[in-house]
Design a protein around this motif. Structure first.
Motif, PDB file in Angstrom:
ATOM      1  N   GLY A   1      61.393  -1.205  55.251  1.00 15.26           N
ATOM      2  CA  GLY A   1      60.203  -0.363  55.319  1.00 15.26           C
ATOM      3  C   GLY A   1      58.908  -1.104  55.136  1.00 15.26           C
ATOM      4  N   ASP A   2      58.862  -2.363  55.583  1.00 13.40           N
ATOM      5  CA  ASP A   2      57.633  -3.134  55.366  1.00 13.40           C
ATOM      6  C   ASP A   2      57.304  -4.095  56.505  1.00 13.40           C
ATOM      7  N   GLY A   3      57.841  -3.852  57.701  1.00 15.84           N
ATOM      8  CA  GLY A   3      57.560  -4.759  58.805  1.00 15.84           C
ATOM      9  C   GLY A   3      57.428  -4.028  60.117  1.00 15.84           C
ATOM     10  N   VAL A   4      56.524  -4.502  60.967  1.00 10.83           N
ATOM     11  CA  VAL A   4      56.295  -3.873  62.268  1.00 10.83           C
ATOM     12  C   VAL A   4      56.498  -4.890  63.383  1.00 10.83           C
ATOM     13  N   SER A   5      56.826  -4.363  64.559  1.00 15.30           N
ATOM     14  CA  SER A   5      57.112  -5.218  65.710  1.00 15.30           C
ATOM     15  C   SER A   5      56.994  -4.383  66.978  1.00 15.30           C
ATOM     16  N   ASN A   6      56.883  -5.065  68.102  1.00 13.60           N
ATOM     17  CA  ASN A   6      56.948  -4.368  69.395  1.00 13.60           C
ATOM     18  C   ASN A   6      58.295  -4.618  70.068  1.00 13.60           C
ATOM     19  N   ILE A   7      59.313  -4.863  69.275  1.00 19.97           N
ATOM     20  CA  ILE A   7      60.646  -5.138  69.804  1.00 19.97           C
ATOM     21  C   ILE A   7      61.118  -4.005  70.717  1.00 19.97           C
ATOM     22  N   ASP A   8      61.732  -4.370  71.819  1.00 20.07           N
ATOM     23  CA  ASP A   8      62.314  -3.410  72.753  1.00 20.07           C
ATOM     24  C   ASP A   8      63.641  -2.929  72.175  1.00 20.07           C
ATOM     25  N   LEU A   9      63.638  -1.749  71.600  1.00 20.43           N
ATOM     26  CA  LEU A   9      64.844  -1.240  70.936  1.00 20.43           C
ATOM     27  C   LEU A   9      65.957  -0.906  71.921  1.00 20.43           C
ATOM     28  N   HIS A  10      65.597  -0.554  73.154  1.00 28.26           N
ATOM     29  CA  HIS A  10      66.620  -0.322  74.176  1.00 28.26           C
ATOM     30  C   HIS A  10      67.374  -1.627  74.468  1.00 28.26           C
ATOM     31  N   ALA A  11      66.611  -2.709  74.623  1.00 27.44           N
ATOM     32  CA  ALA A  11      67.235  -4.005  74.906  1.00 27.44           C
ATOM     33  C   ALA A  11      68.072  -4.480  73.719  1.00 27.44           C
ATOM     34  N   LEU A  12      67.586  -4.239  72.509  1.00 28.32           N
ATOM     35  CA  LEU A  12      68.337  -4.608  71.309  1.00 28.32           C
ATOM     36  C   LEU A  12      69.677  -3.882  71.264  1.00 28.32           C
ATOM     37  N   LEU A  13      69.660  -2.581  71.517  1.00 31.63           N
ATOM     38  CA  LEU A  13      70.893  -1.797  71.494  1.00 31.63           C
ATOM     39  C   LEU A  13      71.842  -2.236  72.607  1.00 31.63           C
ATOM     40  N   HIS A  14      71.314  -2.491  73.800  1.00 36.09           N
ATOM     41  CA  HIS A  14      72.156  -2.950  74.916  1.00 36.09           C
ATOM     42  C   HIS A  14      72.823  -4.279  74.564  1.00 36.09           C
ATOM     43  N   PHE A  15      72.073  -5.188  73.944  1.00 33.59           N
ATOM     44  CA  PHE A  15      72.637  -6.477  73.538  1.00 33.59           C
ATOM     45  C   PHE A  15      73.769  -6.262  72.545  1.00 33.59           C
ATOM     46  N   HIS A  16      73.545  -5.382  71.559  1.00 36.52           N
ATOM     47  CA  HIS A  16      74.581  -5.132  70.548  1.00 36.52           C
ATOM     48  C   HIS A  16      75.851  -4.600  71.196  1.00 36.52           C
ATOM     49  N   ARG A  17      75.714  -3.639  72.072  1.00 37.74           N
ATOM     50  CA  ARG A  17      76.891  -3.033  72.696  1.00 37.74           C
ATOM     51  C   ARG A  17      77.600  -4.002  73.635  1.00 37.74           C
ATOM     52  N   SER A  18      76.876  -4.980  74.144  1.00 42.02           N
ATOM     53  CA  SER A  18      77.463  -5.916  75.102  1.00 42.02           C
ATOM     54  C   SER A  18      78.431  -6.894  74.441  1.00 42.02           C
ATOM     55  N   HIS A  19      78.251  -7.177  73.142  1.00 42.81           N
ATOM     56  CA  HIS A  19      79.128  -8.165  72.513  1.00 42.81           C
ATOM     57  C   HIS A  19      80.234  -7.547  71.670  1.00 42.81           C
ATOM     58  N   GLY A  20      80.126  -6.274  71.308  1.00 49.46           N
ATOM     59  CA  GLY A  20      81.217  -5.581  70.646  1.00 49.46           C
ATOM     60  C   GLY A  20      81.525  -6.022  69.229  1.00 49.46           C
ATOM     61  N   LYS A  21      80.604  -6.682  68.571  1.00 47.96           N
ATOM     62  CA  LYS A  21      80.810  -7.114  67.189  1.00 47.96           C
ATOM     63  C   LYS A  21      80.241  -6.083  66.222  1.00 47.96           C
ATOM     64  N   LEU A  22      80.389  -6.343  64.916  1.00 51.36           N
ATOM     65  CA  LEU A  22      79.975  -5.370  63.912  1.00 51.36           C
ATOM     66  C   LEU A  22      78.464  -5.332  63.688  1.00 51.36           C
ATOM     67  N   ALA A  23      77.786  -6.456  63.904  1.00 48.43           N
ATOM     68  CA  ALA A  23      76.384  -6.507  63.493  1.00 48.43           C
ATOM     69  C   ALA A  23      75.533  -7.349  64.440  1.00 48.43           C
ATOM     70  N   THR A  24      74.322  -6.854  64.677  1.00 50.71           N
ATOM     71  CA  THR A  24      73.301  -7.607  65.399  1.00 50.71           C
ATOM     72  C   THR A  24      72.044  -7.631  64.548  1.00 50.71           C
ATOM     73  N   LEU A  25      71.486  -8.795  64.347  1.00 49.02           N
ATOM     74  CA  LEU A  25      70.167  -8.897  63.724  1.00 49.02           C
ATOM     75  C   LEU A  25      69.167  -9.370  64.765  1.00 49.02           C
ATOM     76  N   THR A  26      67.909  -9.123  64.493  1.00 48.62           N
ATOM     77  CA  THR A  26      66.849  -9.586  65.386  1.00 48.62           C
ATOM     78  C   THR A  26      66.264 -10.872  64.840  1.00 48.62           C
ATOM     79  N   ALA A  27      66.312 -11.913  65.632  1.00 41.89           N
ATOM     80  CA  ALA A  27      65.737 -13.199  65.251  1.00 41.89           C
ATOM     81  C   ALA A  27      64.313 -13.277  65.782  1.00 41.89           C
ATOM     82  N   VAL A  28      63.383 -13.680  64.909  1.00 40.54           N
ATOM     83  CA  VAL A  28      61.978 -13.755  65.283  1.00 40.54           C
ATOM     84  C   VAL A  28      61.402 -15.091  64.849  1.00 40.54           C
ATOM     85  N   ARG A  29      60.273 -15.420  65.453  1.00 36.55           N
ATOM     86  CA  ARG A  29      59.500 -16.579  65.008  1.00 36.55           C
ATOM     87  C   ARG A  29      58.439 -16.071  64.034  1.00 36.55           C
TER      88      ARG A  29
END
Length: 257
Positions: A127-155
């Motif tokens: 509850g303390d960070g903002v981003s313009n991350i594409d949540l649709h793309a994030l979810l598609h990536f997660h579902r594509s690999h079938g693992k338990l967890a996806t985190l978002t890596a940022v610079r």
């Protein structure tokens, strides 16, 4: 799909603000940063939220209870105390507020949220960070690999002015994303209910043993986000976000109006 938000920490590094309120209620542009986060998720169609409360939980509860009324025209029937929204703002958010304990660690809070997620894939953030991350793309990536967890890596944004030098001459000075540095955890997750098995109890820090074990078991993948991301760790970060908001068209504002 439900969205979990951890909003129970002490926010000690922002003590100037968090002495009287929880960190997610510290305002950016006149609105709590929690509101900005929820608006971003809503822009991608996510309106069911489960918020983990702890430190000064009553502050967030009151905000959510009063939210629609304070942003709308009202009719008050003094005879019976009934309050009716007659015009103005109406939200379709559905928010579960879960008291997870003042001193509970991040893993313990997540473990308490999972039963509220409907035994299905869910999103999670702090509850303390903002981003313009594409949540649709994030979810598609997660579902594509079938693992338990996806985190978002940022610079991470540069903490100090970045210098490009030509001898003793400064040819470029900027405070940009550190494109030449490593990736960090940006705390926008997509998770399966099975991650609960990696969390021991209230004192478990999500960022330590659970993520370490998920990684060693091959159950954790990273979605790389190359655009805007900013956490609000301290007063300097808050001032930067305020400045971006006041300048107009802040990069994390993915919603209309």
């Amino acid at each position: 799909m439900k969205v979990g938000i951890l909003a129970g920490g002490l926010g000690a590094r922002l003590a100037e603000e968090t002495e009287t309120k929880p960190k997610p209620m510290v305002e950016v542009g006149g609105r709590p940063i929690l509101w900005h986060i929820m608006m971003h998720y809503r822009a991608f169609g996510h309106k069911d939220f489960v918020i983990a409360l702890g430190y000064k939980s009553e502050y967030i509860k009151k905000y959510m209870i009063d939210y629609c009324q304070l942003n709308s025209s009202l009719r008050v029937d003094m005879a019976n105390g009934a309050v009716h929204v007659t015009d103005g703002f109406k939200s379709d958010w559905c928010v579960d507020l879960v008291d997870t304990g003042r001193d509970t660690q991040t893993g313990g809070r997540i473990k308490q949220l999972i039963p509220h997620m409907g035994n299905e894939t869910f999103m999670l953030t702090w509850g303390d960070g903002v981003s313009n991350i594409d949540l649709h793309a994030l979810l598609h990536f997660h579902r594509s690999h079938g693992k338990l967890a996806t985190l978002t890596a940022v610079r991470p944004p540069a903490r100090f002015g970045h210098l490009e030098m030509d001898g003793d001459h400064v040819v470029e000075f900027s405070e940009k994303v550190q494109t030449k540095e490593g990736w960090i955890n940006g705390a926008f997750f997509v998770l399966e209910p099975g991650v609960e098995d990696y969390i021991d109890g209230h004192d478990t820090q999500w960022e330590k043993e659970p993520l370490e074990r998920l990684a060693s078991d091959g159950q954790l993948l990273a979605y790389r986000h190359h655009d805007f991301w900013q956490c609000m760790d301290n007063l300097r970060d808050k001032r930067r976000l305020d400045s971006l908001w006041q300048a107009g068209n802040p990069p994390w504002k993915t919603w209309e109006g």
